[in-house]
Write a protein that holds these residues in place. Sequence first.
Motif, PDB file in Angstrom:
ATOM      1  N   LYS A  57      31.950  24.217  12.510  1.00  0.00           N
ATOM      2  CA  LYS A  57      32.323  22.506  13.097  1.00  0.00           C
ATOM      3  C   LYS A  57      30.691  22.308  13.459  1.00  0.00           C
ATOM      4  CE  LYS A  57      35.544  19.292  14.102  1.00  0.00           C
ATOM      5  NZ  LYS A  57      36.936  19.086  13.711  1.00  0.00           N
ATOM      6  N   GLY A  58      29.811  21.990  13.079  1.00  0.00           N
ATOM      7  CA  GLY A  58      28.659  20.870  14.422  1.00  0.00           C
ATOM      8  C   GLY A  58      27.644  22.361  14.181  1.00  0.00           C
ATOM      9  N   GLU A  59      28.130  23.252  12.756  1.00  0.00           N
ATOM     10  CA  GLU A  59      26.749  23.909  12.789  1.00  0.00           C
ATOM     11  C   GLU A  59      25.466  23.856  12.524  1.00  0.00           C
ATOM     12  OE1 GLU A  59      28.093  27.861  11.014  1.00  0.00           O
ATOM     13  OE2 GLU A  59      25.832  28.484  10.719  1.00  0.00           O
ATOM     14  N   VAL A  60      24.512  23.481  12.197  1.00  0.00           N
ATOM     15  CA  VAL A  60      23.136  23.272  11.353  1.00  0.00           C
ATOM     16  C   VAL A  60      23.236  23.662   9.619  1.00  0.00           C
ATOM     17  CG1 VAL A  60      20.974  22.337  11.032  1.00  0.00           C
ATOM     18  CG2 VAL A  60      22.141  22.334  13.534  1.00  0.00           C
ATOM     19  N   VAL A  61      22.790  22.562   8.498  1.00  0.00           N
ATOM     20  CA  VAL A  61      23.628  23.693   7.568  1.00  0.00           C
ATOM     21  C   VAL A  61      21.769  22.782   6.844  1.00  0.00           C
ATOM     22  CG1 VAL A  61      25.777  23.829   7.198  1.00  0.00           C
ATOM     23  CG2 VAL A  61      24.775  21.162   6.278  1.00  0.00           C
ATOM     24  N   GLU A  63      18.155  21.341   8.048  1.00  0.00           N
ATOM     25  CA  GLU A  63      16.839  21.099   8.856  1.00  0.00           C
ATOM     26  C   GLU A  63      16.329  19.960   8.876  1.00  0.00           C
ATOM     27  OE1 GLU A  63      16.851  25.639  11.464  1.00  0.00           O
ATOM     28  OE2 GLU A  63      15.423  24.871   9.816  1.00  0.00           O
ATOM     29  N   PRO A  71      18.439  16.178  11.536  1.00  0.00           N
ATOM     30  CA  PRO A  71      19.240  17.558  10.622  1.00  0.00           C
ATOM     31  C   PRO A  71      20.700  16.460  10.284  1.00  0.00           C
ATOM     32  CG  PRO A  71      19.017  17.165  12.962  1.00  0.00           C
ATOM     33  CD  PRO A  71      17.948  16.489  12.798  1.00  0.00           C
ATOM     34  N   HIS A  73      24.894  18.857   9.527  1.00  0.00           N
ATOM     35  CA  HIS A  73      25.703  19.912  10.258  1.00  0.00           C
ATOM     36  C   HIS A  73      27.286  19.589   9.787  1.00  0.00           C
ATOM     37  CE1 HIS A  73      23.107  17.908  13.560  1.00  0.00           C
ATOM     38  NE2 HIS A  73      23.197  19.311  13.859  1.00  0.00           N
ATOM     39  N   SER A  75      30.693  19.206   9.042  1.00  0.00           N
ATOM     40  CA  SER A  75      31.490  18.157   9.371  1.00  0.00           C
ATOM     41  C   SER A  75      32.997  19.672   9.481  1.00  0.00           C
ATOM     42  CB  SER A  75      31.900  17.271   9.014  1.00  0.00           C
ATOM     43  OG  SER A  75      31.817  17.126   7.193  1.00  0.00           O
ATOM     44  N   TRP A 107      34.700  25.424  16.318  1.00  0.00           N
ATOM     45  CA  TRP A 107      33.086  24.874  15.878  1.00  0.00           C
ATOM     46  C   TRP A 107      32.034  25.705  16.273  1.00  0.00           C
ATOM     47  CZ3 TRP A 107      31.787  19.884  17.128  1.00  0.00           C
ATOM     48  CH2 TRP A 107      32.541  18.945  16.940  1.00  0.00           C
ATOM     49  N   PRO A 281      27.359  16.801  17.537  1.00  0.00           N
ATOM     50  CA  PRO A 281      26.954  17.141  16.349  1.00  0.00           C
ATOM     51  C   PRO A 281      27.081  15.189  15.860  1.00  0.00           C
ATOM     52  CG  PRO A 281      27.185  18.734  15.920  1.00  0.00           C
ATOM     53  CD  PRO A 281      27.280  18.826  17.470  1.00  0.00           C
ATOM     54  N   ILE A 283      28.835  14.475  13.384  1.00  0.00           N
ATOM     55  CA  ILE A 283      29.859  15.134  12.023  1.00  0.00           C
ATOM     56  C   ILE A 283      30.501  13.578  11.781  1.00  0.00           C
ATOM     57  CG2 ILE A 283      28.959  17.232  12.607  1.00  0.00           C
ATOM     58  CD1 ILE A 283      31.848  17.511  13.898  1.00  0.00           C
TER      59      ILE A 283
END
Length: 435
Positions: A57-61, A63, A71, A73, A75, A107, A281, A283
């Motif tokens: 969760k919150g990771e950039v997917v 760019e 960007p 992220h 969710s 997260w 981020p 999300i």
Amino acid sequence: MGTATFKGGIHPPDKKELAANSPIIDAKAPKIVVIPLSQHIGAPCNAVVSIGQEVKKGEVVGEASAFVSSPVHASVSGKVVAIGEFPNAMGRMINSIVIENDNKEEWAVLRDNPDYMSLSADELKDKVKAAGIVGMGGAAFPTVVKLSPPKEKTIDAILLNGAECEPYLTADYRLMLEKPREIIEGLKITMRIRGVQKGYIGIEDNKPEAIAKMKEAAAGESDISIITCEVKYPQGAEKMLIKAALGREVPPRALPMDVGVVVQNVGTALAIYEAARFGKPLIERVVTVTGEGIKQPKNLMARIGSKVGDLIEECGGLKNGVAKVISGGPMMGFALSSLDVAVTKGTSGILVIPDEIVTHTEEFGPCIRCGRCIDICPMGLMPSMLSVLSEKGFYEDAKEYNLFDCFECGSCAYVCPSKRPIVQLVRLAKSMVKP
């Protein structure tokens, strides 16, 4: 002292009582999220994950791919199960990332900073950029771009939009009641980024509880003022709000920065605070699910990528006789052809309308030159001429009537006695010619 306002506009029944007293609650975690790589005005993102990859969760997917881009992220935590084109609320096919939720709620590492106001302006702006924040009033313009005007443009005021003039919608209203201090902090961060000494929040006077809450939260902040605005649509449009709250006129084809102002939605201000304070981020967002056709109107904190149909089910489902489901408000929203489309960063509401209050306009009449649309146009345009020229295919001629100054608020169509689809005709003309 009277309330602040602008020339023109209309006052449709606001119907906000349906959801106004429903506190924000977390929507159920979705089993699947579909995260579009384009949720904003500007260039789509580039996917940075692959099918089968585990994400948190919150990771950039996705760019950002250009200056005007933002960007996206994850969710939910889980596995990427598909990357491909899926329809958005307007029916366009958008490259998207599909994540299956593992319900672990794990997260990604976030950069918390309790002393965020000690950060430099550039450091704060970097946090806004990394969080993927866009305008949450519906336009979804990348916030970091708004906060990066050309050097020759001097910004001396930040104006938060708490008007929420679209009928039915109460997402911003609930945020002002429930997160007033966080919104003020978001405003202060924005002021620090731009080096601005004055901040304002414009709120329509049909929201007295929100006005009181925001004044209480701003007590002791001598550089922040709460402006009470007249209840009138489209009070929340940037140029109208600037005119009403600050008395400044944004010229045709100019931007708020040309009169020294940056306008942000109150939901955007909250997202800016959460990015600076917690490194969080964007999300999730508040979505008002409402209308006479929904069984239990609510304000839901929904994950980006949730399906509209799931939110409707969480609100008890549809009543019998539903004719239309709209993403957004009734004036500027888009009718949905499917409930499988995803909630995006710009989704402020889901509106369900029963057939008895829908005006069907399959057969509209000719313009009778009554002039009502001209009287109420907040931009001082001649919508009647724009619609007639577009209807006849004279798209280039419409440019002479300032076609591209129309921001499609829909006030003209609302008052037209011939029920002409003026906004749709304006959109058609815009699509056929260049500015």
